[in-house]
Design an enzyme around this catalytic site. Structure first.
Site: not given
Ligand code: NAD
Length: 360
Positions: A141, A192, A224, A248, A252
Protein backbone atom coordinates in the site's frame (compact mmCIF):
# COMPACT_ATOMS: atom_id res chain seq x y z
CA UNK A 1 -0.69 10.86 36.68
CA UNK A 2 -3.99 10.77 34.86
CA UNK A 3 -4.01 9.43 31.30
CA UNK A 4 -5.26 11.64 28.49
CA UNK A 5 -7.91 10.29 26.15
CA UNK A 6 -8.89 12.17 23.01
CA UNK A 7 -12.28 11.27 21.59
CA UNK A 8 -12.93 11.97 17.92
CA UNK A 9 -16.59 11.16 17.18
CA UNK A 10 -16.34 11.96 13.44
CA UNK A 11 -19.30 11.52 11.10
CA UNK A 12 -22.54 9.60 10.62
CA UNK A 13 -23.22 7.32 13.59
CA UNK A 14 -19.81 8.31 15.07
CA UNK A 15 -21.15 10.85 17.60
CA UNK A 16 -23.93 8.46 18.72
CA UNK A 17 -21.67 5.47 19.39
CA UNK A 18 -18.76 7.46 20.84
CA UNK A 19 -21.27 9.16 23.17
CA UNK A 20 -22.13 5.75 24.66
CA UNK A 21 -18.45 4.75 24.95
CA UNK A 22 -17.72 8.00 26.78
CA UNK A 23 -20.55 7.16 29.20
CA UNK A 24 -18.77 3.89 29.96
CA UNK A 25 -15.44 5.68 30.53
CA UNK A 26 -17.16 8.23 32.77
CA UNK A 27 -18.67 5.39 34.82
CA UNK A 28 -15.22 3.80 35.27
CA UNK A 29 -13.86 7.20 36.25
CA UNK A 30 -16.62 8.03 38.75
CA UNK A 31 -17.32 4.61 40.26
CA UNK A 32 -14.12 2.61 39.82
CA UNK A 33 -11.34 5.19 40.21
CA UNK A 34 -10.03 5.16 36.62
CA UNK A 35 -7.69 8.16 36.46
CA UNK A 36 -8.31 9.79 33.07
CA UNK A 37 -8.79 13.19 31.45
CA UNK A 38 -11.02 13.29 28.39
CA UNK A 39 -10.99 15.84 25.58
CA UNK A 40 -12.88 15.90 22.30
CA UNK A 41 -11.79 16.94 18.81
CA UNK A 42 -12.93 17.14 15.22
CA UNK A 43 -12.00 14.73 12.44
CA UNK A 44 -13.35 13.71 9.04
CA UNK A 45 -16.27 15.43 7.36
CA UNK A 46 -17.23 17.19 10.58
CA UNK A 47 -13.76 18.73 10.74
CA UNK A 48 -13.88 19.70 7.06
CA UNK A 49 -17.19 21.48 7.62
CA UNK A 50 -15.94 23.32 10.69
CA UNK A 51 -12.29 23.97 9.80
CA UNK A 52 -11.85 23.26 6.07
CA UNK A 53 -9.67 20.16 6.59
CA UNK A 54 -10.44 16.57 7.70
CA UNK A 55 -7.45 16.61 10.08
CA UNK A 56 -7.03 20.14 11.45
CA UNK A 57 -3.75 21.08 13.17
CA UNK A 58 -5.64 21.49 16.46
CA UNK A 59 -6.81 17.85 16.30
CA UNK A 60 -3.35 16.62 15.44
CA UNK A 61 -1.88 18.53 18.41
CA UNK A 62 -4.48 16.99 20.74
CA UNK A 63 -3.75 13.52 19.30
CA UNK A 64 0.02 13.91 19.83
CA UNK A 65 -0.63 15.03 23.38
CA UNK A 66 -3.02 12.15 24.22
CA UNK A 67 -2.11 8.70 25.57
CA UNK A 68 -4.88 7.17 23.49
CA UNK A 69 -7.41 8.22 20.86
CA UNK A 70 -10.98 6.92 20.59
CA UNK A 71 -12.38 7.34 17.09
CA UNK A 72 -15.98 6.84 15.94
CA UNK A 73 -16.02 6.76 12.13
CA UNK A 74 -15.51 9.14 9.24
CA UNK A 75 -17.08 9.69 5.85
CA UNK A 76 -20.45 9.83 4.18
CA UNK A 77 -22.20 10.83 0.96
CA UNK A 78 -22.09 14.53 1.87
CA UNK A 79 -18.30 14.63 1.34
CA UNK A 80 -17.89 12.12 -1.50
CA UNK A 81 -17.55 14.76 -4.22
CA UNK A 82 -14.74 16.62 -2.43
CA UNK A 83 -11.22 16.54 -3.82
CA UNK A 84 -9.47 13.38 -2.58
CA UNK A 85 -6.94 15.47 -0.62
CA UNK A 86 -9.65 16.73 1.77
CA UNK A 87 -12.00 13.74 1.90
CA UNK A 88 -12.87 12.54 5.42
CA UNK A 89 -10.82 9.34 5.00
CA UNK A 90 -7.69 11.51 4.69
CA UNK A 91 -8.24 12.47 8.33
CA UNK A 92 -8.04 8.84 9.38
CA UNK A 93 -5.03 7.99 7.19
CA UNK A 94 -3.31 11.19 8.34
CA UNK A 95 -3.77 10.24 12.00
CA UNK A 96 -2.36 6.75 11.40
CA UNK A 97 0.67 8.15 9.58
CA UNK A 98 1.32 11.11 11.90
CA UNK A 99 1.08 8.95 15.02
CA UNK A 100 3.20 6.14 13.51
CA UNK A 101 0.51 3.53 14.16
CA UNK A 102 2.12 0.53 12.49
CA UNK A 103 0.34 -2.32 14.28
CA UNK A 104 -3.33 -2.92 13.63
CA UNK A 105 -5.03 -5.33 16.02
CA UNK A 106 -8.33 -6.78 14.88
CA UNK A 107 -9.95 -9.32 17.18
CA UNK A 108 -12.72 -11.52 15.85
CA UNK A 109 -14.70 -12.60 18.86
CA UNK A 110 -18.04 -14.31 18.70
CA UNK A 111 -19.96 -14.16 21.92
CA UNK A 112 -21.75 -17.51 22.27
CA UNK A 113 -25.00 -15.53 22.78
CA UNK A 114 -24.68 -14.29 19.16
CA UNK A 115 -23.69 -17.56 17.46
CA UNK A 116 -26.86 -17.40 15.35
CA UNK A 117 -25.67 -14.12 13.76
CA UNK A 118 -22.90 -15.89 11.82
CA UNK A 119 -23.47 -17.34 8.39
CA UNK A 120 -21.34 -20.31 9.48
CA UNK A 121 -22.58 -23.20 11.62
CA UNK A 122 -22.70 -22.37 15.33
CA UNK A 123 -20.33 -25.24 16.23
CA UNK A 124 -17.70 -23.81 13.84
CA UNK A 125 -17.74 -20.28 15.26
CA UNK A 126 -19.33 -20.26 18.73
CA UNK A 127 -16.80 -18.94 21.25
CA UNK A 128 -14.40 -17.83 18.48
CA UNK A 129 -11.62 -15.61 19.84
CA UNK A 130 -8.84 -14.83 17.38
CA UNK A 131 -6.68 -11.77 16.94
CA UNK A 132 -5.26 -10.62 13.63
CA UNK A 133 -2.18 -8.40 13.86
CA UNK A 134 -1.82 -6.51 10.58
CA UNK A 135 1.18 -4.40 9.58
CA UNK A 136 -0.35 -1.01 8.82
CA UNK A 137 2.23 1.46 7.50
CA UNK A 138 4.30 -0.56 5.01
CA UNK A 139 3.97 -3.18 2.31
CA UNK A 140 2.32 -2.84 -1.07
CA UNK A 141 0.00 0.00 0.00
CA UNK A 142 2.99 2.30 0.44
CA UNK A 143 5.81 0.72 -1.63
CA UNK A 144 7.47 2.61 -4.48
CA UNK A 145 7.55 2.70 -7.44
CA UNK A 146 3.79 2.99 -7.81
CA UNK A 147 1.41 4.48 -10.32
CA UNK A 148 0.09 4.07 -13.83
CA UNK A 149 2.34 4.94 -16.76
CA UNK A 150 1.85 4.99 -20.50
CA UNK A 151 4.34 2.87 -22.44
CA UNK A 152 5.79 4.01 -25.79
CA UNK A 153 3.32 1.63 -27.45
CA UNK A 154 0.45 3.64 -25.96
CA UNK A 155 -0.55 0.81 -23.64
CA UNK A 156 -0.83 1.72 -19.95
CA UNK A 157 0.95 -0.18 -17.19
CA UNK A 158 0.01 -0.15 -13.49
CA UNK A 159 2.67 -0.74 -10.84
CA UNK A 160 2.64 -1.30 -7.09
CA UNK A 161 5.56 -2.59 -5.08
CA UNK A 162 5.59 -4.96 -2.14
CA UNK A 163 8.44 -3.89 0.09
CA UNK A 164 9.36 -4.65 3.71
CA UNK A 165 12.58 -4.04 5.61
CA UNK A 166 13.78 -6.51 8.25
CA UNK A 167 13.10 -3.99 11.02
CA UNK A 168 9.50 -3.43 9.85
CA UNK A 169 8.87 -7.18 9.90
CA UNK A 170 10.65 -7.68 13.19
CA UNK A 171 8.66 -5.02 15.08
CA UNK A 172 5.23 -6.25 13.93
CA UNK A 173 6.13 -9.86 14.75
CA UNK A 174 7.22 -8.80 18.22
CA UNK A 175 3.89 -7.03 18.77
CA UNK A 176 2.14 -10.29 17.86
CA UNK A 177 4.40 -12.35 20.13
CA UNK A 178 3.95 -9.96 23.08
CA UNK A 179 0.18 -10.13 22.74
CA UNK A 180 0.18 -13.89 22.27
CA UNK A 181 2.12 -14.21 25.54
CA UNK A 182 -1.01 -12.83 27.26
CA UNK A 183 -3.25 -15.25 25.34
CA UNK A 184 -2.75 -18.85 24.21
CA UNK A 185 0.90 -18.29 23.15
CA UNK A 186 0.27 -19.43 19.56
CA UNK A 187 1.13 -17.23 16.56
CA UNK A 188 0.49 -18.08 12.93
CA UNK A 189 2.52 -15.93 10.54
CA UNK A 190 0.79 -15.61 7.18
CA UNK A 191 2.85 -15.08 4.01
CA UNK A 192 3.21 -16.16 0.42
CA UNK A 193 6.82 -17.27 0.80
CA UNK A 194 6.48 -19.80 -2.02
CA UNK A 195 6.00 -17.00 -4.58
CA UNK A 196 7.05 -13.64 -3.11
CA UNK A 197 10.68 -13.08 -2.07
CA UNK A 198 9.59 -10.23 0.16
CA UNK A 199 7.49 -12.59 2.25
CA UNK A 200 10.23 -15.22 2.16
CA UNK A 201 12.19 -12.60 4.07
CA UNK A 202 9.11 -12.06 6.28
CA UNK A 203 9.17 -15.73 7.26
CA UNK A 204 12.93 -15.68 7.98
CA UNK A 205 12.65 -12.60 10.17
CA UNK A 206 9.60 -13.97 12.01
CA UNK A 207 11.53 -17.15 12.86
CA UNK A 208 14.53 -15.12 14.04
CA UNK A 209 12.40 -12.85 16.25
CA UNK A 210 10.58 -15.86 17.72
CA UNK A 211 13.88 -17.10 19.14
CA UNK A 212 13.44 -14.43 21.83
CA UNK A 213 10.05 -15.92 22.74
CA UNK A 214 10.74 -19.57 23.59
CA UNK A 215 7.21 -20.07 24.95
CA UNK A 216 5.55 -18.99 21.70
CA UNK A 217 4.50 -21.70 19.27
CA UNK A 218 5.13 -20.10 15.86
CA UNK A 219 3.58 -21.61 12.75
CA UNK A 220 3.50 -20.40 9.14
CA UNK A 221 0.74 -20.53 6.56
CA UNK A 222 0.42 -19.36 2.97
CA UNK A 223 -2.24 -16.69 2.64
CA UNK A 224 -4.47 -18.70 0.30
CA UNK A 225 -4.58 -21.57 2.77
CA UNK A 226 -5.12 -19.12 5.66
CA UNK A 227 -8.20 -17.71 3.92
CA UNK A 228 -9.54 -21.23 3.48
CA UNK A 229 -8.75 -22.28 7.06
CA UNK A 230 -10.42 -19.15 8.46
CA UNK A 231 -13.69 -20.27 6.96
CA UNK A 232 -13.17 -24.04 7.47
CA UNK A 233 -11.98 -24.14 11.09
CA UNK A 234 -11.34 -20.63 12.46
CA UNK A 235 -10.99 -21.75 16.08
CA UNK A 236 -7.60 -23.36 15.25
CA UNK A 237 -6.05 -19.86 15.36
CA UNK A 238 -5.02 -17.76 18.37
CA UNK A 239 -2.98 -14.82 16.99
CA UNK A 240 -2.27 -14.31 13.27
CA UNK A 241 0.38 -11.84 12.08
CA UNK A 242 0.67 -10.69 8.51
CA UNK A 243 1.40 -7.97 5.96
CA UNK A 244 -0.69 -4.89 5.32
CA UNK A 245 -2.61 -6.21 2.32
CA UNK A 246 -3.01 -9.82 3.50
CA UNK A 247 -4.16 -8.48 6.88
CA UNK A 248 -6.63 -6.11 5.26
CA UNK A 249 -8.32 -8.97 3.45
CA UNK A 250 -8.08 -11.67 6.13
CA UNK A 251 -9.31 -9.40 8.92
CA UNK A 252 -12.47 -8.53 6.98
CA UNK A 253 -13.02 -12.22 6.34
CA UNK A 254 -12.50 -12.99 10.05
CA UNK A 255 -14.82 -10.14 11.03
CA UNK A 256 -17.64 -11.57 8.99
CA UNK A 257 -17.25 -14.96 10.70
CA UNK A 258 -18.93 -13.26 13.61
CA UNK A 259 -21.75 -11.93 11.43
CA UNK A 260 -22.07 -8.69 13.33
CA UNK A 261 -20.06 -5.71 12.19
CA UNK A 262 -21.45 -3.65 15.07
CA UNK A 263 -19.65 -5.83 17.62
CA UNK A 264 -16.00 -5.68 16.54
CA UNK A 265 -13.39 -3.30 17.97
CA UNK A 266 -9.89 -2.54 16.70
CA UNK A 267 -6.67 -0.93 17.84
CA UNK A 268 -3.76 0.65 15.99
CA UNK A 269 -0.57 0.96 18.04
CA UNK A 270 2.70 2.82 17.78
CA UNK A 271 6.10 1.57 18.99
CA UNK A 272 5.44 2.76 22.57
CA UNK A 273 1.95 1.35 23.02
CA UNK A 274 0.10 4.59 22.31
CA UNK A 275 -2.89 3.78 20.20
CA UNK A 276 -5.98 4.75 18.30
CA UNK A 277 -9.07 2.68 19.02
CA UNK A 278 -12.09 2.41 16.78
CA UNK A 279 -14.90 0.09 15.76
CA UNK A 280 -14.15 -1.72 12.50
CA UNK A 281 -17.35 -0.46 10.87
CA UNK A 282 -17.81 2.83 9.04
CA UNK A 283 -20.10 5.81 9.61
CA UNK A 284 -23.24 3.90 8.51
CA UNK A 285 -24.96 6.89 6.88
CA UNK A 286 -28.05 4.74 6.25
CA UNK A 287 -28.85 4.62 9.97
CA UNK A 288 -27.14 7.81 11.22
CA UNK A 289 -29.28 9.93 13.51
CA UNK A 290 -31.87 7.18 13.98
CA UNK A 291 -30.61 6.06 17.39
CA UNK A 292 -30.36 2.41 16.34
CA UNK A 293 -26.60 1.95 15.79
CA UNK A 294 -24.92 -0.72 17.87
CA UNK A 295 -22.47 1.00 20.25
CA UNK A 296 -20.86 -2.24 21.49
CA UNK A 297 -17.94 -2.26 19.00
CA UNK A 298 -16.97 1.21 20.23
CA UNK A 299 -17.44 0.24 23.87
CA UNK A 300 -15.28 -2.85 23.29
CA UNK A 301 -12.69 -0.58 21.63
CA UNK A 302 -12.50 1.23 24.96
CA UNK A 303 -11.75 -2.11 26.61
CA UNK A 304 -8.87 -2.60 24.14
CA UNK A 305 -7.64 0.92 24.92
CA UNK A 306 -7.59 0.14 28.63
CA UNK A 307 -5.70 -3.09 28.02
CA UNK A 308 -3.12 -1.96 25.43
CA UNK A 309 -2.51 1.76 26.05
CA UNK A 310 -3.62 2.53 29.60
CA UNK A 311 -2.29 -0.58 31.32
CA UNK A 312 -5.63 -1.13 33.05
CA UNK A 313 -6.54 -4.74 32.19
CA UNK A 314 -8.91 -5.10 35.15
CA UNK A 315 -11.06 -2.25 33.81
CA UNK A 316 -10.95 -3.85 30.33
CA UNK A 317 -12.22 -7.13 31.76
CA UNK A 318 -14.94 -5.24 33.62
CA UNK A 319 -16.24 -3.78 30.35
CA UNK A 320 -16.09 -7.12 28.52
CA UNK A 321 -17.95 -8.84 31.36
CA UNK A 322 -20.58 -6.07 31.35
CA UNK A 323 -21.12 -6.43 27.57
CA UNK A 324 -21.50 -10.19 27.96
CA UNK A 325 -23.97 -9.68 30.83
CA UNK A 326 -26.05 -7.30 28.69
CA UNK A 327 -26.14 -9.87 25.86
CA UNK A 328 -27.26 -12.48 28.41
CA UNK A 329 -30.31 -10.32 29.19
CA UNK A 330 -31.41 -10.65 25.54
CA UNK A 331 -31.11 -6.93 24.73
CA UNK A 332 -30.23 -6.44 21.04
CA UNK A 333 -29.79 -3.54 18.63
CA UNK A 334 -31.39 -4.28 15.22
CA UNK A 335 -28.12 -5.47 13.61
CA UNK A 336 -27.84 -8.38 16.07
CA UNK A 337 -31.55 -8.90 16.67
CA UNK A 338 -32.98 -12.40 16.51
CA UNK A 339 -36.34 -13.93 17.34
CA UNK A 340 -37.24 -13.75 21.03
CA UNK A 341 -34.77 -10.95 21.88
CA UNK A 342 -35.63 -7.51 23.23
CA UNK A 343 -35.06 -4.61 20.83
CA UNK A 344 -32.84 -1.78 22.03
CA UNK A 345 -31.59 1.50 20.59
CA UNK A 346 -28.07 2.95 20.83
CA UNK A 347 -28.68 4.83 24.06
CA UNK A 348 -30.53 1.97 25.76
CA UNK A 349 -27.66 -0.39 24.95
CA UNK A 350 -25.07 2.05 26.34
CA UNK A 351 -27.13 2.58 29.49
CA UNK A 352 -27.47 -1.19 29.94
CA UNK A 353 -23.67 -1.60 29.78
CA UNK A 354 -23.21 1.13 32.38
CA UNK A 355 -25.79 -0.56 34.67
CA UNK A 356 -24.10 -3.93 34.17
CA UNK A 357 -20.72 -2.37 34.98
CA UNK A 358 -22.10 -1.15 38.29
CA UNK A 359 -23.53 -4.61 38.96
CA UNK A 360 -20.41 -6.72 38.21
P1 NAD B 1 -20.40 0.84 7.09
O1 NAD B 1 -19.58 -0.02 7.96
O2 NAD B 1 -20.55 2.25 7.49
O3 NAD B 1 -21.86 0.20 6.93
C1 NAD B 1 -22.09 -1.09 6.38
C2 NAD B 1 -23.42 -1.63 6.88
O4 NAD B 1 -23.29 -1.98 8.26
C3 NAD B 1 -24.55 -0.60 6.83
O5 NAD B 1 -25.75 -1.25 6.49
C4 NAD B 1 -24.64 -0.06 8.22
O6 NAD B 1 -25.91 0.41 8.60
C5 NAD B 1 -24.23 -1.27 9.05
N1 NAD B 1 -23.54 -0.87 10.29
C6 NAD B 1 -22.30 -0.35 10.40
N2 NAD B 1 -22.02 -0.08 11.68
C7 NAD B 1 -23.10 -0.42 12.39
C8 NAD B 1 -23.43 -0.35 13.78
N3 NAD B 1 -22.58 0.11 14.71
N4 NAD B 1 -24.66 -0.77 14.17
C9 NAD B 1 -25.52 -1.25 13.26
N5 NAD B 1 -25.29 -1.34 11.94
C10 NAD B 1 -24.07 -0.93 11.51
O7 NAD B 1 -19.76 0.75 5.63
P2 NAD B 1 -20.12 1.53 4.28
O8 NAD B 1 -21.61 1.69 4.18
O9 NAD B 1 -19.39 0.85 3.23
O10 NAD B 1 -19.47 2.97 4.44
C11 NAD B 1 -20.18 4.13 4.89
C12 NAD B 1 -19.20 5.27 5.07
O11 NAD B 1 -18.26 4.95 6.11
C13 NAD B 1 -18.35 5.56 3.83
O12 NAD B 1 -18.21 6.96 3.71
C14 NAD B 1 -17.03 4.91 4.13
O13 NAD B 1 -15.97 5.53 3.46
C15 NAD B 1 -16.94 5.13 5.62
N6 NAD B 1 -16.06 4.18 6.32
C16 NAD B 1 -15.35 4.67 7.35
C17 NAD B 1 -14.56 3.82 8.09
C18 NAD B 1 -13.83 4.39 9.27
O14 NAD B 1 -14.08 5.51 9.66
N7 NAD B 1 -12.92 3.65 9.87
C19 NAD B 1 -14.50 2.44 7.81
C20 NAD B 1 -15.29 1.96 6.75
C21 NAD B 1 -16.07 2.83 6.02
Amino acid sequence: MSKKILSLPGDGIGPEIVGEAVKVLTCLQDDFGLDIEMTEGLVGGAAYDAAGHPLPEATLDLAHDADAVLLGAVGGPKWESLDISVRPEKGLLGLRAELGLFANLRPAILYPQLAAASTLRADVVSGLDILIVRELTGGIYFGKPRGVETLPSGERRGVNTLVYTESEIDRICRVAFDIAMKRDKRVCSVDKANVLECTELWREVAIKAAADYPEIELSHMYVDNAAMQLVRAPKQFDVMVTTNMFGDILSDCAAMLTGSIGMLPSASLDADGKGMYEPIHGSAPDIAGKGVANPLATILSVAMMLRYSLDAPAHAERIEAAVSAVLDTGLRTPDIFSEGAERAGTRQMGDAVVSALRAV
